[in-house]
Design a protein around this motif. Sequence first.
Motif, PDB file in Angstrom:
ATOM      1  N   GLY A  72      -0.494  -5.183  -9.431  1.00 25.30           N
ATOM      2  CA  GLY A  72       0.482  -5.226  -8.347  1.00 25.30           C
ATOM      3  C   GLY A  72      -0.024  -4.555  -7.083  1.00 25.30           C
ATOM      4  N   GLU A 130      -2.803  -6.793  -5.529  1.00 24.65           N
ATOM      5  CA  GLU A 130      -2.310  -8.126  -5.159  1.00 24.65           C
ATOM      6  C   GLU A 130      -2.039  -8.218  -3.657  1.00 24.65           C
ATOM      7  N   GLU A 131      -1.658  -7.098  -3.053  1.00 28.14           N
ATOM      8  CA  GLU A 131      -1.300  -7.083  -1.635  1.00 28.14           C
ATOM      9  C   GLU A 131      -2.513  -6.937  -0.718  1.00 28.14           C
ATOM     10  N   ARG A 161      -6.223   1.439  -0.071  1.00 33.03           N
ATOM     11  CA  ARG A 161      -5.579   0.677  -1.150  1.00 33.03           C
ATOM     12  C   ARG A 161      -6.533   0.572  -2.348  1.00 33.03           C
ATOM     13  N   ARG A 216       2.977   3.653   0.634  1.00 33.44           N
ATOM     14  CA  ARG A 216       3.327   2.253   0.934  1.00 33.44           C
ATOM     15  C   ARG A 216       2.703   1.287  -0.064  1.00 33.44           C
ATOM     16  N   ASP A 245       5.287  -0.055  -2.387  1.00 31.96           N
ATOM     17  CA  ASP A 245       6.467  -0.745  -1.839  1.00 31.96           C
ATOM     18  C   ASP A 245       6.763  -2.065  -2.555  1.00 31.96           C
ATOM     19  N   HIS A 246       5.721  -2.788  -2.923  1.00 32.59           N
ATOM     20  CA  HIS A 246       5.911  -4.131  -3.487  1.00 32.59           C
ATOM     21  C   HIS A 246       5.873  -4.143  -5.016  1.00 32.59           C
ATOM     22  N   ILE A 247       5.804  -2.966  -5.619  1.00 33.75           N
ATOM     23  CA  ILE A 247       5.729  -2.905  -7.086  1.00 33.75           C
ATOM     24  C   ILE A 247       7.120  -3.102  -7.684  1.00 33.75           C
ATOM     25  N   SER A 248       7.214  -3.997  -8.638  1.00 36.78           N
ATOM     26  CA  SER A 248       8.493  -4.261  -9.304  1.00 36.78           C
ATOM     27  C   SER A 248       8.976  -3.005 -10.025  1.00 36.78           C
ATOM     28  N   SER A 249      10.293  -2.793  -9.999  1.00 37.87           N
ATOM     29  CA  SER A 249      10.869  -1.622 -10.683  1.00 37.87           C
ATOM     30  C   SER A 249      10.627  -1.684 -12.189  1.00 37.87           C
ATOM     31  N   CYS A 295       7.880  -2.158 -13.527  1.00 37.97           N
ATOM     32  CA  CYS A 295       6.530  -1.634 -13.801  1.00 37.97           C
ATOM     33  C   CYS A 295       6.470  -0.116 -13.804  1.00 37.97           C
TER      34      CYS A 295
END
Length: 675
Positions: free
Chosen positions: A321, A324-325, A607, A643, A646-650, A652
């Motif tokens: 995750g 991925e960004e 990152r 940051r 920020d896009h990591i699913s809860s 996970c």
Amino acid sequence: MEREVKTYVLKRPADEAMSRTLSIDYPALLNPQQLAAVTAGDGPALVIAGAGSGKTRTLVYRVAYLIDSGIDPSNILLLTFTRKSAQEMVDRAGDLIGARSQRVCGGTFHSVANMLLRRYGRSIGVEPGFTILDRGDAEDLIALCRAQLGLNEKDKRFPRKGTIMEMVSKSENTLRSLDEIVLEEFSHFADHLEDLSRLQKAYQSAKRQKQLLDYDDLLVMLRQLLSADESARTTISRQYRYILVDEYQDTNRLQADVIRLLANTHNNVTVVGDDSQSIYAFRGATFKNIMEFPALFPGTTVYKLEENYRSTQPILNLANGIIEEAAEKYTKRLFTRKIDGPLPALVEAAGEHAQSRFIAQKILELREEGVPLSEVAVLFRSSFHSFDLEIELSRRGLSFIKRGGVKFIETAHVKDLLAHVRVIVNPLDTVSWHRVLMLVEGVGPKKAQDLLAAIVKADRPFDVLRAVSGRSGQGLKNLANTLESLAGAEDRSPSEQVNHMYEYYLPILKEQYDDYPKRTRDLDHLHTIAENYPGIDEFLADLALEPPDGSAVGVEAPDRDDERMVLSTIHSAKGLEWQCVFVIWVVDGRFPSAYSFLTDDELEEERRLFYVAVTRAKRHLFMTYPINVYDKASGMLLSKPSRFLDHISSDCLEILTLVEEGGREDWGASRYQDY
């Protein structure tokens, strides 16, 4: 007249190729992705090896496969970043294929360059008997050239020899001008650009006259040889018909050029690396090399190793995750057969000290559950991030070793500032007095000893300093006035005293250290630590605790006292792994660093650094962050997690918030009971 020489490949008869029996059952020993990379045919190959995916194993089997397929081992060149890793790979290939592997030419870029220059370097003016300067010798030669040009006598302080060496080295390894390097990374020396350029030329000239090469020259001159001498380039390229490169994501522009030139008569280049683990831009490495490899070698086949043998799937889901960004990458999804495991935890602490207490307490709990200290690591973006934690671990008797960066109280600038505070608290502390006096311009060892002898006998020690005349007179008066203004100020908090001494010490810091902008961050953090203490005595006592690298206070089981956990910068942890990993200060502004917000490239490197950190964990992963922390260096209030999350699913993550023992327990089901 030179004629173009072409090659004509004699193919093996079909029946001979079919009848050749390989001595190793490769399909039985490798997973499908590894097997494809190992048994690839001729031509350029890029092996994208995800974290923990068996990169070294794949490279070793590739060497064995080439030999097994009838390639003469002396035609194989294996380039690595350490001599040890090259030898280990050749030895491991030998375990598979026999002693023939010892004829493989394996080594570092620099050791191979040294060998080739001694053999072919005459055509560019490099005699076989040249001497290689080590870093210290090279710096001394720069100092000699600097003195000869009269650059030591300028009104504005000129950079020290080590800093100049760093500038010149970065310029050569990145194929960028010295002016560019100075303006981008050493801007506080921009006034000296013209003189630095003169000095660089004088240094290069002095080396040529004396047949000396420094470490960087080995690659610079090899590149020059391969570019300028067509005969040598063709001979060398034909000798090494199969080139394998490890950790390709860590190469710089100069190394990429050398590889391209070495492969001049063929394209049999296999490079192995992971774009997601390119984290050494500060050394001159460039992420672009691995991304641009297919353009440099048209017809490249890309192989991906995605099966991870280190971590559990919940940790890999998080890692996937995060990366991925990434703006630019080779898309891959790490997977493992270790499906089960605890979710990575994101831990919110009220402040830095609560963060440190949580880590110490959790380590003790894990130890009770059977996780040895040696299987625990705390990783951080910058060395100073662990200062408060070091004090807490010492208090709890938890033994550790620190890698990548000096221990907090061992950094010269922190010791300097603390010495000033100590002589205020204890005017008889001659060790601290000596350090303080030696920082004053015009005071040498003899004068410092004489002053010390007078200070310890005097009723009013500061008057001893004021009585001195001559070159050191004004500096000693300033010191006396500053120290006296704080003497007897028991009502001032430790943070106020540290701040007051910081203001006095800052001009000295700038004079003493070329990299003072970095060191000021450490001193800012010292001020933050001081804010946790009501009194100066307790503050100094905690900082002076015996480093736990010595004999540790017994922690539960006496037979395990010699175990040590690891505190490490992430850069120093690359390639390593532990059962349990804590990543601390996962706060926007600290990780990623506020300094990386200026450019997209720097932010992307941060990152990748975060990705490297989380993929060090085998089973337990805790990411901790203090909230509402003011960062003096950047002037920012740091209050949100990195940051990169920020896009990591809860799904996970497990979210934990620390509460004090006896505190409210109805703040939510996902609370961690701290005390």
